[in-house]
Scaffold this motif. Structure first.
Motif, PDB file in Angstrom:
ATOM      1  N   TYR A 267      43.430  42.469  33.051  1.00 16.43           N
ATOM      2  CA  TYR A 267      42.532  41.632  33.836  1.00 16.43           C
ATOM      3  C   TYR A 267      41.492  42.396  34.646  1.00 16.43           C
ATOM      4  O   TYR A 267      40.516  41.792  35.097  1.00 16.43           O
ATOM      5  N   LEU A 268      41.674  43.698  34.849  1.00 16.99           N
ATOM      6  CA  LEU A 268      40.670  44.443  35.606  1.00 16.99           C
ATOM      7  C   LEU A 268      39.316  44.465  34.907  1.00 16.99           C
ATOM      8  O   LEU A 268      38.280  44.280  35.572  1.00 16.99           O
ATOM      9  N   PRO A 269      39.234  44.685  33.597  1.00 19.30           N
ATOM     10  CA  PRO A 269      37.919  44.616  32.937  1.00 19.30           C
ATOM     11  C   PRO A 269      37.249  43.251  33.087  1.00 19.30           C
ATOM     12  O   PRO A 269      36.028  43.171  33.256  1.00 19.30           O
ATOM     13  N   ILE A 270      38.050  42.177  33.020  1.00 17.29           N
ATOM     14  CA  ILE A 270      37.484  40.838  33.192  1.00 17.29           C
ATOM     15  C   ILE A 270      36.954  40.673  34.609  1.00 17.29           C
ATOM     16  O   ILE A 270      35.876  40.103  34.833  1.00 17.29           O
ATOM     17  N   LEU A 271      37.703  41.177  35.594  1.00 16.96           N
ATOM     18  CA  LEU A 271      37.264  41.087  36.986  1.00 16.96           C
ATOM     19  C   LEU A 271      35.970  41.863  37.204  1.00 16.96           C
ATOM     20  O   LEU A 271      35.055  41.392  37.905  1.00 16.96           O
ATOM     21  N   ILE A 272      35.873  43.039  36.599  1.00 12.64           N
ATOM     22  CA  ILE A 272      34.644  43.838  36.722  1.00 12.64           C
ATOM     23  C   ILE A 272      33.467  43.095  36.101  1.00 12.64           C
ATOM     24  O   ILE A 272      32.354  43.078  36.651  1.00 12.64           O
ATOM     25  N   LEU A 273      33.682  42.476  34.947  1.00 12.77           N
ATOM     26  CA  LEU A 273      32.612  41.710  34.304  1.00 12.77           C
ATOM     27  C   LEU A 273      32.132  40.577  35.204  1.00 12.77           C
ATOM     28  O   LEU A 273      30.918  40.343  35.335  1.00 12.77           O
ATOM     29  N   ILE A 274      33.081  39.861  35.836  1.00 10.89           N
ATOM     30  CA  ILE A 274      32.703  38.751  36.710  1.00 10.89           C
ATOM     31  C   ILE A 274      31.910  39.259  37.909  1.00 10.89           C
ATOM     32  O   ILE A 274      30.884  38.669  38.293  1.00 10.89           O
ATOM     33  N   VAL A 275      32.350  40.366  38.510  1.00 11.42           N
ATOM     34  CA  VAL A 275      31.655  40.908  39.673  1.00 11.42           C
ATOM     35  C   VAL A 275      30.227  41.305  39.321  1.00 11.42           C
ATOM     36  O   VAL A 275      29.265  40.976  40.035  1.00 11.42           O
ATOM     37  N   PHE A 276      30.045  41.972  38.198  1.00  9.24           N
ATOM     38  CA  PHE A 276      28.715  42.460  37.828  1.00  9.24           C
ATOM     39  C   PHE A 276      27.832  41.352  37.273  1.00  9.24           C
ATOM     40  O   PHE A 276      26.633  41.591  37.073  1.00  9.24           O
ATOM     41  N   SER A 277      28.389  40.164  37.034  1.00 12.88           N
ATOM     42  CA  SER A 277      27.515  39.055  36.660  1.00 12.88           C
ATOM     43  C   SER A 277      26.699  38.563  37.852  1.00 12.88           C
ATOM     44  O   SER A 277      25.701  37.864  37.669  1.00 12.88           O
ATOM     45  N   PHE A 278      27.121  38.933  39.066  1.00 13.26           N
ATOM     46  CA  PHE A 278      26.375  38.593  40.280  1.00 13.26           C
ATOM     47  C   PHE A 278      25.579  39.791  40.795  1.00 13.26           C
ATOM     48  O   PHE A 278      25.164  39.803  41.950  1.00 13.26           O
ATOM     49  N   ASN A 279      25.381  40.768  39.946  1.00 16.65           N
ATOM     50  CA  ASN A 279      24.659  41.975  40.338  1.00 16.65           C
ATOM     51  C   ASN A 279      23.160  41.718  40.295  1.00 16.65           C
ATOM     52  O   ASN A 279      22.629  41.184  39.310  1.00 16.65           O
ATOM     53  N   ALA A 280      22.470  42.099  41.349  1.00 17.90           N
ATOM     54  CA  ALA A 280      21.021  41.908  41.397  1.00 17.90           C
ATOM     55  C   ALA A 280      20.277  42.893  40.515  1.00 17.90           C
ATOM     56  O   ALA A 280      19.151  42.638  40.098  1.00 17.90           O
ATOM     57  N   SER A 281      20.882  44.025  40.213  1.00 20.00           N
ATOM     58  CA  SER A 281      20.231  45.041  39.397  1.00 20.00           C
ATOM     59  C   SER A 281      20.329  44.686  37.917  1.00 20.00           C
ATOM     60  O   SER A 281      21.307  44.097  37.469  1.00 20.00           O
ATOM     61  N   ARG A 282      19.314  45.054  37.145  1.00 21.97           N
ATOM     62  CA  ARG A 282      19.352  44.866  35.705  1.00 21.97           C
ATOM     63  C   ARG A 282      20.303  45.843  35.039  1.00 21.97           C
ATOM     64  O   ARG A 282      20.801  45.587  33.941  1.00 21.97           O
TER      65      ARG A 282
ATOM     66  N   LEU B  95      54.457  46.369  35.547  1.00 22.60           N
ATOM     67  CA  LEU B  95      53.760  45.094  35.609  1.00 22.60           C
ATOM     68  C   LEU B  95      52.364  45.249  36.200  1.00 22.60           C
ATOM     69  O   LEU B  95      51.388  44.655  35.721  1.00 22.60           O
ATOM     70  N   THR B  96      52.257  46.045  37.257  1.00 22.17           N
ATOM     71  CA  THR B  96      50.951  46.254  37.891  1.00 22.17           C
ATOM     72  C   THR B  96      49.969  46.900  36.926  1.00 22.17           C
ATOM     73  O   THR B  96      48.821  46.469  36.801  1.00 22.17           O
ATOM     74  N   LEU B  97      50.422  47.937  36.231  1.00 20.90           N
ATOM     75  CA  LEU B  97      49.544  48.616  35.273  1.00 20.90           C
ATOM     76  C   LEU B  97      49.184  47.692  34.109  1.00 20.90           C
ATOM     77  O   LEU B  97      48.044  47.695  33.627  1.00 20.90           O
ATOM     78  N   GLY B  98      50.156  46.900  33.662  1.00 24.67           N
ATOM     79  CA  GLY B  98      49.888  45.984  32.558  1.00 24.67           C
ATOM     80  C   GLY B  98      48.865  44.924  32.924  1.00 24.67           C
ATOM     81  O   GLY B  98      47.904  44.683  32.175  1.00 24.67           O
ATOM     82  N   PHE B  99      49.043  44.292  34.092  1.00 21.22           N
ATOM     83  CA  PHE B  99      48.082  43.281  34.530  1.00 21.22           C
ATOM     84  C   PHE B  99      46.713  43.895  34.818  1.00 21.22           C
ATOM     85  O   PHE B  99      45.680  43.275  34.553  1.00 21.22           O
ATOM     86  N   ALA B 100      46.703  45.107  35.365  1.00 17.25           N
ATOM     87  CA  ALA B 100      45.432  45.780  35.620  1.00 17.25           C
ATOM     88  C   ALA B 100      44.703  46.070  34.309  1.00 17.25           C
ATOM     89  O   ALA B 100      43.488  45.896  34.203  1.00 17.25           O
ATOM     90  N   PHE B 101      45.451  46.503  33.302  1.00 19.17           N
ATOM     91  CA  PHE B 101      44.842  46.784  31.998  1.00 19.17           C
ATOM     92  C   PHE B 101      44.253  45.526  31.370  1.00 19.17           C
ATOM     93  O   PHE B 101      43.200  45.571  30.727  1.00 19.17           O
TER      94      PHE B 101
END
Length: 267
Positions: free
Chosen positions: A21-36, A13-19
């Motif tokens: 939702y982790l990319p979505i979480l990374i996308l959300i985090v980097f949308s607040f990135n100050a770097s281009r 279950l952990t690996l499945g949810f990580a597969f």
């Protein structure tokens, strides 16, 4: 550990949810990135959301997508409801088998085939491609999904309610609008939301049937991603994720309230 939860199931279950939702979480985090640079963290910033508001191409594409989705979902709801009612209430009629096949065909037809077929149709009738061609194309395949949802609901519908209304003097049309439609309203809402979501998400069919001035948001994002992911893409994707999340939460709360109200009424 609860019964049924073993280290193997927890790991799976952990690996499945990580597969998922982790990319979505990374996308959300980097949308607040100050770097281009979207892969290099440069600090927290909201400037990409500010620049998104000034990106006229993305905003116009988003507005076009919303208009197409609202119109096509409404058309698909009407057509799909009529198709679902016909398949359920008219057990035998001439042409039922090919009619059923045409209803279910878009569900399994590859999107490339659907888009190419519609493109050839629009070219043959000399219809300039644009907003309406994309809308008709989306309504065409979305109506099949609405028909399936409505048909499934009508199969479990208690026809005694309609018979009672007609015994009391109601016409078939009044019975349908006063008795049947309110009861199957949740199925109609589900079908409309499904058609709306399919239209928002579509890229392939819209690519075949669109024209100048009718670029949808998925098409705009895809064309920009081919040249490299920009922070504005992360920002608008995060906005879409937030809207979907809010919609899911609101729908869940409404469903819980309906269930609670039914329980109180039953007691």
């Amino acid at each position: 550990m609860r019964p049924g939860f073993t280290p193997v199931t927890v790991t799976a279950l952990t690996l499945g949810f990580a597969f998922l939702y982790l990319p979505i979480l990374i996308l959300i985090v980097f949308s607040f990135n100050a770097s281009r640079l979207v892969t290099v963290w440069g600090g927290f910033s909201l400037k990409w959301y500010v620049e998104l508001l000034a990106n006229r191409q993305l905003l116009d594409a988003a507005w076009m997508t919303l208009r197409i989705a609202l119109t096509s979902a409404t058309v698909a709801l009407v057509v799909g409801t009529l198709a679902g009612v016909s398949l359920t209430r008219f057990a035998t009629f001439r042409g039922r088998t090919p009619f059923s096949a045409m209803i279910y065909a878009p569900l399994v037809m590859p999107e490339v085939i659907t888009g190419l077929s519609l493109l050839l149709l629009f070219v043959s009738i000399d219809w300039d491609r644009g907003f309406w061609t994309v809308t008709v194309a989306h309504a065409t395949f979305s109506a099949a999904y609405v028909a399936v949802v409505v048909q499934s609901r009508l199969l479990t519908f208690d026809a005694v309610l309609e018979e009672a209304a007609m015994d009391l003097g109601a016409t078939p049309a009044k019975t349908f609008f006063v008795i049947t439609l309110p009861i199957i309203a949740p199925a109609l809402a589900s079908g409309w939301l499904l058609a709306f979501t399919l239209s928002l998400d579509d890229l392939v069919v819209a690519s075949f049937t669109t024209g100048p001035g009718a670029t949808t948001l998925p098409m705009r994002i895809y064309s920009q991603v081919r040249l490299g992911v920009t922070p504005e893409i992360n920002a608008i994707s995060t906005v879409l994720i937030a809207l979907v999340t809010v919609g899911v939460i609101v729908a869940s709360l409404m469903q819980k309230r309906q269930i609670a109200a039914r329980r109180r009424a039953a007691t």
